[in-house]
Design a protein around this motif. Structure first.
Motif, PDB file in Angstrom:
ATOM      1  N   UNK A   1       0.834  -1.209   0.000  1.00 27.48           N
ATOM      2  CA  UNK A   1       0.000   0.000   0.000  1.00 27.48           C
ATOM      3  C   UNK A   1       0.865   1.253   0.000  1.00 27.48           C
ATOM      4  N   UNK A   2       2.046   1.163   0.630  1.00 22.38           N
ATOM      5  CA  UNK A   2       2.919   2.330   0.645  1.00 22.38           C
ATOM      6  C   UNK A   2       3.452   2.631  -0.750  1.00 22.38           C
ATOM      7  N   UNK A   3       3.591   1.575  -1.544  1.00 20.61           N
ATOM      8  CA  UNK A   3       4.128   1.785  -2.887  1.00 20.61           C
ATOM      9  C   UNK A   3       3.011   2.156  -3.861  1.00 20.61           C
ATOM     10  N   UNK A   4       1.965   1.366  -3.857  1.00 20.23           N
ATOM     11  CA  UNK A   4       0.827   1.657  -4.746  1.00 20.23           C
ATOM     12  C   UNK A   4      -0.152   2.551  -4.013  1.00 20.23           C
ATOM     13  N   UNK A   5       0.207   3.796  -3.915  1.00 17.81           N
ATOM     14  CA  UNK A   5      -0.650   4.678  -3.116  1.00 17.81           C
ATOM     15  C   UNK A   5      -1.413   5.682  -3.990  1.00 17.81           C
ATOM     16  N   UNK A   6      -1.769   5.284  -5.185  1.00 20.08           N
ATOM     17  CA  UNK A   6      -2.596   6.162  -6.014  1.00 20.08           C
ATOM     18  C   UNK A   6      -3.976   6.233  -5.397  1.00 20.08           C
ATOM     19  N   UNK A   7      -4.606   7.385  -5.562  1.00 16.70           N
ATOM     20  CA  UNK A   7      -5.980   7.501  -5.088  1.00 16.70           C
ATOM     21  C   UNK A   7      -6.901   7.638  -6.282  1.00 16.70           C
ATOM     22  N   UNK A   8      -8.149   7.547  -5.986  1.00 13.45           N
ATOM     23  CA  UNK A   8      -9.143   7.530  -7.042  1.00 13.45           C
ATOM     24  C   UNK A   8      -9.020   8.752  -7.951  1.00 13.45           C
ATOM     25  N   UNK A   9      -8.702   9.889  -7.350  1.00 18.65           N
ATOM     26  CA  UNK A   9      -8.644  11.118  -8.137  1.00 18.65           C
ATOM     27  C   UNK A   9      -7.554  11.089  -9.196  1.00 18.65           C
ATOM     28  N   UNK A  10      -6.605  10.162  -9.055  1.00 24.01           N
ATOM     29  CA  UNK A  10      -5.527  10.114 -10.032  1.00 24.01           C
ATOM     30  C   UNK A  10      -5.954   9.442 -11.325  1.00 24.01           C
ATOM     31  N   UNK A  11      -7.158   8.902 -11.356  1.00 30.32           N
ATOM     32  CA  UNK A  11      -7.563   8.118 -12.531  1.00 30.32           C
ATOM     33  C   UNK A  11      -8.650   8.829 -13.302  1.00 30.32           C
ATOM     34  N   UNK A  12      -8.705   8.503 -14.582  1.00 35.24           N
ATOM     35  CA  UNK A  12      -9.680   9.179 -15.402  1.00 35.24           C
ATOM     36  C   UNK A  12     -11.048   8.521 -15.302  1.00 35.24           C
ATOM     37  N   UNK A  13     -11.070   7.198 -15.279  1.00 41.06           N
ATOM     38  CA  UNK A  13     -12.370   6.546 -15.168  1.00 41.06           C
ATOM     39  C   UNK A  13     -12.346   5.577 -14.000  1.00 41.06           C
ATOM     40  N   UNK A  14     -13.549   5.248 -13.579  1.00 43.43           N
ATOM     41  CA  UNK A  14     -13.683   4.305 -12.476  1.00 43.43           C
ATOM     42  C   UNK A  14     -13.104   2.955 -12.867  1.00 43.43           C
ATOM     43  N   UNK A  15     -13.322   2.597 -14.130  1.00 40.56           N
ATOM     44  CA  UNK A  15     -12.837   1.305 -14.609  1.00 40.56           C
ATOM     45  C   UNK A  15     -11.324   1.228 -14.446  1.00 40.56           C
ATOM     46  N   UNK A  16     -10.650   2.286 -14.809  1.00 39.31           N
ATOM     47  CA  UNK A  16      -9.196   2.310 -14.700  1.00 39.31           C
ATOM     48  C   UNK A  16      -8.762   2.084 -13.270  1.00 39.31           C
ATOM     49  N   UNK A  17      -9.449   2.766 -12.393  1.00 41.74           N
ATOM     50  CA  UNK A  17      -9.070   2.653 -10.983  1.00 41.74           C
ATOM     51  C   UNK A  17      -9.311   1.231 -10.485  1.00 41.74           C
TER      52      UNK A  17
END
Lengths: 387, 431
Positions: free
Chosen positions: A108-124
């Protein structure tokens, strides 16, 4: 690198059970698998693990084995070199859970992208799926798969170091914000409580005072009127107090609503709905303080007003003695700077060239003429409106 | 770019009322053409009859035609053999003739201001208003004799000298305040509400201060200042200098007319920057530390200085001042008498005035009547009456529509307004 999944929890248990022999089931909590001390002998016995291999041993063993520097894990078949520093008390009784939690924390410390970083929900969601697959392989995968996953993880970490750091900071800031909000709420609540107590006391005091007043007035003789007056006063005061409390309650509700809204905002960051990884938006450059003159520079470039007093005009001398000017706070420097500005402003403005070019500043002659013609004629109507 | 220039470019004088000579000429031609079209349209419209020729039988005539006979074309002027239909169109003024009349009336304005003992600023502002007004309006449309007084009255207001209208009309021998007030809003529209006129008078003071600091003896300066001021009081006002040059250029041109060496000295002193020389050395006009947009590197700063006070711009400024000087030299203060001279008047102005009397706008010439008609029309509109009875004002509006290309007869005034005004133009589109 975590050890083989088969080698740690099960191994520890196997150790205890084999060494325990026929003894009634001694749980791993009760006996150190290294020195075989049992809890009965040492009430304060504490088990520590090292996140490299998750082999538990008592704190005495750790001190004994690792005080003099790095050493090999005492478990048979485990060749990890451990250091004293890495040992800690496990949080979970089940060490496999402990390990999984550790791994998840690390991922989790490494993959810490949040939803706002993505363009679509599917991507997230895809991203989450990928992360979960990776985690699963790290936790439960075979040796080879785990190594592969580990390599992937490290590669990603190395590649996106800056992003990770940024996200981490953002997350921390959000946490801070939340924490501060909660603290503020708590403060406000305490304040309200104190106020309520104060109010109650005040009311009590008020009641006593009004009662005394009533008694006094009765004493001085005007019994009926005075008593009634006191009553009225009390009633009125109570009404006021009631109103105050009502206000306070309303305020409280408002505060709460605001806090709730703010909380919702705070949660919004972590909510599970997403867009695809957005183009990184550069933060806009800081705008600086507001400039009411739109960047106009008031430092003259063709002349200087310094040093003061070098610029003068004999026509001004007369006014310097004029009472009306002096008492009015008229600044002669102001006049001088204005005169100097007039003298040099627009020297480099060549109307013929600039207006012929038209463009940004001027209207074309035709336009102006039309406008002018329009005004003359529009005048009819505008004046009608005015009159 | 020099900060002073940037600030001057924000003024309404630069934005709205500065033109190149060709632009100004084409604007004058255009307003002349517009006036020709509208006046000929009005004169030949069936609703219009010269009041002296026909009896005032209908109410519309009362409104459309001013009662005073001086305000209408003289019917005798037309060839006697005209049929009973619309009279033949008179000969219109050319733009050049219009300019002569405007200049003449500008000198009249200055004379009137002298008579009323107004300050220089009021005089100059009024003259600028007057000339600006007649850039976008033809002299055939509105009476210059009236507008001149209106411009003076409004010039007083714009310069912060608030005279009583009753005192004012006494000064100029008028009878009714309405005669002046009627044209006031019209003038404001004509000058596009640009009330602030920048004058070179204070600039002259500033230049004198600078020259004094340079160590030029006072007596010499006083002489130059007196002469330059005299020029500034007349020459730029009666020419188009205010349209083509900035106040500082006009001031320097006037100064160079008074003493050419003095003006050049000031200019070379101001634009003293040379690329080879260290500019800060002589402690001249440049502000000492990073005055120009905070250029950090010496190179950028040098380039900036070169643009602001360099030799190249100096030559350009000298050129502008030279051309302004030529313009002012045509109307030196000594020419004041030229315009009041009887012979000159008879030879040059009188014929044009005669022509003007014949071709003036029948609906607009009398400002009081015009305003009254508009008021009445407004009242009518307010009562939402049928506009069939056709007052003069109604005729005006409809004529405007026809003249300015809005041919479709739209009776609904509100819709008309929306269509005519357009959205992009705050002053209202052409009618």
């Amino acid at each position: 690198m975590p050890p083989k999944s088969s080698s740690f929890g099960a191994g520890a248990r196997a150790g205890t059970s084999s060494s325990g022999g026929g003894l009634p089931a001694l749980s791993s909590d009760d006996m150190c698998p290294v020195c075989k001390t049992i809890r009965y002998l040492n009430k304060d016995m504490e088990f520590l693990i090292h996140p490299d291999c998750y082999h538990s041993m008592c704190s005495n063993c750790v001190n004994r084995l690792f005080n003099d520097g790095p050493n090999q894990c005492p478990y048979a078949g485990c060749h990890k070199t451990l250091r004293r520093k890495g040992f800690r008390a496990p949080f979970f009784g089940d060490l496999s859970v402990e390990r999984e939690v550790d791994i998840r924390r690390r991922v989790a410390a490494v993959f810490n992208q949040v939803e706002d970083d993505f363009e679509t929900l599917l991507d997230y969601n895809n991203y989450l799926q990928m992360v979960e697959d990776l985690t699963f392989e790290l936790v439960h995968g075979t040796d080879q798969k785990r190594q592969q996953a580990e390599a992937q993880l490290q590669a990603w970490e190395a590649e996106h170091k800056a992003d990770i750091e940024r996200n981490r900071r953002a997350g921390r800031e959000a946490d801070d914000l939340q924490r501060r909000r909660i603290a503020a709420e708590r403060d406000a609540a305490r304040q309200r409580r104190i106020e309520a107590i104060k109010e109650a006391e005040e009311e009590k005091r008020e009641r006593v005072r009004s009662r005394e007043a009533e008694l006094d007035s009765m004493q001085t003789g005007e019994a009926g009127g005075g008593g009634g007056g006191g009553q009225r006063v009390q009633l009125k005061r109570r009404g006021q107090v009631n109103k105050n409390t009502a206000d306070a309650a309303a305020n409280m509700i408002q505060d709460k609503n605001a806090a709730a809204a703010a909380g919702a905002d705070g949660l919004g960051v972590g909510r599970l709905s997403i867009r695809g990884l957005k183009e990184k938006k550069r933060p806009p450059p800081p705008e600086g303080p507001y400039d009411p003159f739109g960047g106009l520079d008031f430092i003259p470039s063709r002349y200087t007003l310094e040093p003061k007093g070098t610029l003068n005009h004999p026509a001004l001398d007369h006014w310097r003695l004029d009472q009306g000017h002096i008492t009015g706070g008229y600044s002669f420097d102001e006049y001088i700077s204005r005169a100097m500005f007039d003298a040099f402003a627009g020297l480099g403005v060549f109307i013929e060239d600039e207006k012929e070019l038209g463009g940004q500043t001027g209207l074309s002659a035709g336009q102006v003429a039309t406008i002018g013609g329009g005004i003359g004629a529009v005048g009819d109507k505008m004046e009608l409106d005015a009159s | 770019m020099a900060t002073e220039d940037a600030r001057y470019r924000l003024s309404s004088q630069y934005r709205l009322w500065s033109f190149s000579p060709s632009q100004l000429a084409s604007m004058r031609e255009k307003s002349n053409a517009l006036a020709r079209a509208s006046i000929s349209q009005r004169l030949s419209s069936p609703g219009y009859h010269p009041p002296a020729a026909s009896s005032l039988s209908t109410s519309s005539l009362n409104l459309s035609a001013p009662t005073s006979s001086t305000n209408t074309p003289d019917p005798e002027a037309h060839p006697s053999g005209t049929p009973s239909g619309p009279p033949p169109l008179p000969e219109f003024l050319t733009p050049a003739e219009e300019l002569v009349v405007v200049t003449f009336y500008t000198s009249e304005l200055l004379r009137a201001a002298d008579h009323a003992q107004f300050s220089d600023e009021i005089k100059a502002t009024s003259a600028a208003f007057f000339r600006r007004f007649y850039v976008t309006n033809s002299i055939m449309t509105y009476p210059p004799q009236e507008m001149l007084i209106v411009a003076l009255f409004f010039g007083c207001k714009a310069e912060g000298a608030f005279m009583r209208i009753t005192d004012f009309i006494k000064t100029f021998g008028r009878e009714h305040p309405e005669e002046i007030l009627a044209g006031e809003f019209l003038l404001c529209q004509g000058i596009r509400f640009a009330f602030d006129v920048k004058h070179p008078f204070r600039a002259l003071r500033g230049a004198m201060m600078e020259l004094r600091r340079m160590g030029i003896p006072g007596e010499e300066l006083d002489k130059v200042e007196r002469r330059a001021k005299e020029i500034l009081r007349f020459s730029p006002l009666i020419t188009d200098a205010y349209f083509h040059y900035t106040p500082s250029q006009i001031m320097l041109a006037a100064m160079s007319l008074a003493d050419r060496g003095m003006a050049e000295k000031l200019i070379t002193h101001t634009f003293h920057h040379t690329t080879s020389k260290n500019t800060d050395g002589d402690g001249g006009d440049t502000p000492g530390n990073g005055g120009t947009n905070g250029g950090n590197t010496g190179n950028a700063r040098g380039r900036n200085m070169e643009e602001t006070i360099g030799a190249q711009i100096r030559d350009k400024v000298l050129g502008a001042i030279e051309s302004c000087r030529e313009m002012l030299a045509k109307e030196m203060p000594e020419r004041r008498e030229h315009w009041t001279n009887k012979q000159v008047f008879k030879a040059h102005v009188q014929p044009i005035r005669k022509k003007l009397n014949k071709c003036k706008d029948p609906d607009r010439w009398n400002l009081v009547e015009l305003q009254r008609a508009r008021r009445e029309q407004a009242l009518k509109r307010a009562d939402s009456e049928e506009r069939e009875d056709g007052g003069g004002g109604t005729g005006t509006i409809d004529d405007d529509g026809a003249v300015f290309g809005d041919v479709a007869p739209q009776r609904d005034p509100k819709r008309r307004k929306v269509v005519a005004k357009g959205l992009e133009d705050p002053f209202g589109g052409p009618l």
